[in-house]
Design an enzyme around this catalytic site. Sequence first.
Site, PDB file in Angstrom:
ATOM      1  N   GLY A 101       0.800  -1.133   0.015  1.00  0.00           N
ATOM      2  CA  GLY A 101      -0.171  -0.164  -0.098  1.00  0.00           C
ATOM      3  C   GLY A 101       0.994   1.348  -0.157  1.00  0.00           C
ATOM      4  N   ASP A 138      -7.739   0.021   0.602  1.00  0.00           N
ATOM      5  CA  ASP A 138      -8.122   1.581   0.829  1.00  0.00           C
ATOM      6  C   ASP A 138      -8.168   1.994  -0.586  1.00  0.00           C
ATOM      7  OD1 ASP A 138      -7.878   0.756   3.544  1.00  0.00           O
ATOM      8  OD2 ASP A 138      -6.402   2.108   4.008  1.00  0.00           O
TER       9      ASP A 138
END
Length: 329
Positions: A102, A127
């Site tokens: 991420g 996310d």
Amino acid sequence: METIALLTSGGDSSGMNAAIRSVVHTGLDAGMRVIGFIQGYQGLIENRFMEMDAGSVDGIIQRGGTILRSARSSEFKSDWGQKTSLENLSKDSVDGLVVIGGDGSLHGAQVLHDLGIPVAGIPASIDNDIYGTDMAIGVDTALNNIVHAVDMLRDTASSHDRAFILEVMGRSSGYLAYTSGLACGAEAVIIPEIPYDLEAIGTRLLEAKKRGRTNSIVIVAEGAASAYAVELKLKSFAGFETRITVLGHLQRGGDPTVFDRLLGRRLGAAAVRRLKNGERGFMVGLINNEIVSTSFRDVFANKKVLSEKNLAMARQLSGANAHNPEKES
Ligand code: ADP
Ligand code: F6P
């Protein structure tokens, strides 16, 4: 390029294994030796790695999580951790590194790039907050997990005439909450990007109940509010029975969807090919269904945001504008 290494770092996401498999196959097909560091940057610092032959990635494309395991490494953020990582990469004769992870993990990749290591990044995080890709690996699976959970909650919610407040992940991004909210017809969505009005949401849900609606779903991104705080307010509306579900890590696991498997495959192969062809300090991403490279500099100089159209819709769902969201779609 004779030896490439890869690692998975940060919060795991479903489809990381498909990306690992693709990196390994593409590397081996190009005649390279491939090694995988265990547990992200922590494994790199401790020089824990495994040789990745074709057998090492057999039967993993359909599995969630990451066979290389993941970690958050505070040591890697220190000068000592980064110096040790460089020493290990040199000791292991690594000519190029693929980092799958991420936003934080890609910042780490940029640090290694700045220190002279040829690095490619692959965005993998539920996310979906990384600039330079429409979708990160794992987002689609997480969305499907959330929508499946909401479908189940609807059954019990409508049997009991209740409003359910569902908290989903997203520390600073409302993408999961907003997109799953659209996909399952949530009556309200609360995300960190925009203000919300619990008074307006409560009034709207109560009016719908008076008109005969038997259940309501409110989806809250963890970064905007806790489901408990939202429930406290909604409970204060007379005639309103509420329940809370915090979905937690259930939404991050499970078998990857077709989309995430294919995304992992495409990004994994592109990362290795582009590294081999001399690209440096870049992330591969999916933009308008094309694989596109974006420099780490640009990835971090820009912020991924919801489109104006989506923000307008999200405002309706968050109570910021008090009319029927369905009319705006
Ligand atoms: P994610 O990659 O899922 O966003 P984190 O933000 O926890 O997860 O980042 C994963 C790891 O990446 C951290 O534990 C750390 O080792 C490394 N990392 C994060 N941010 C930085 C940074 N600014 N500089 C160097 N390394 C970083
Ligand atoms: O960054 C991915 C993510 O799943 C966030 O949505 C969430 O806030 C966080 O990781 C949870 O982290 P952990 O698994 O360390 O509890």
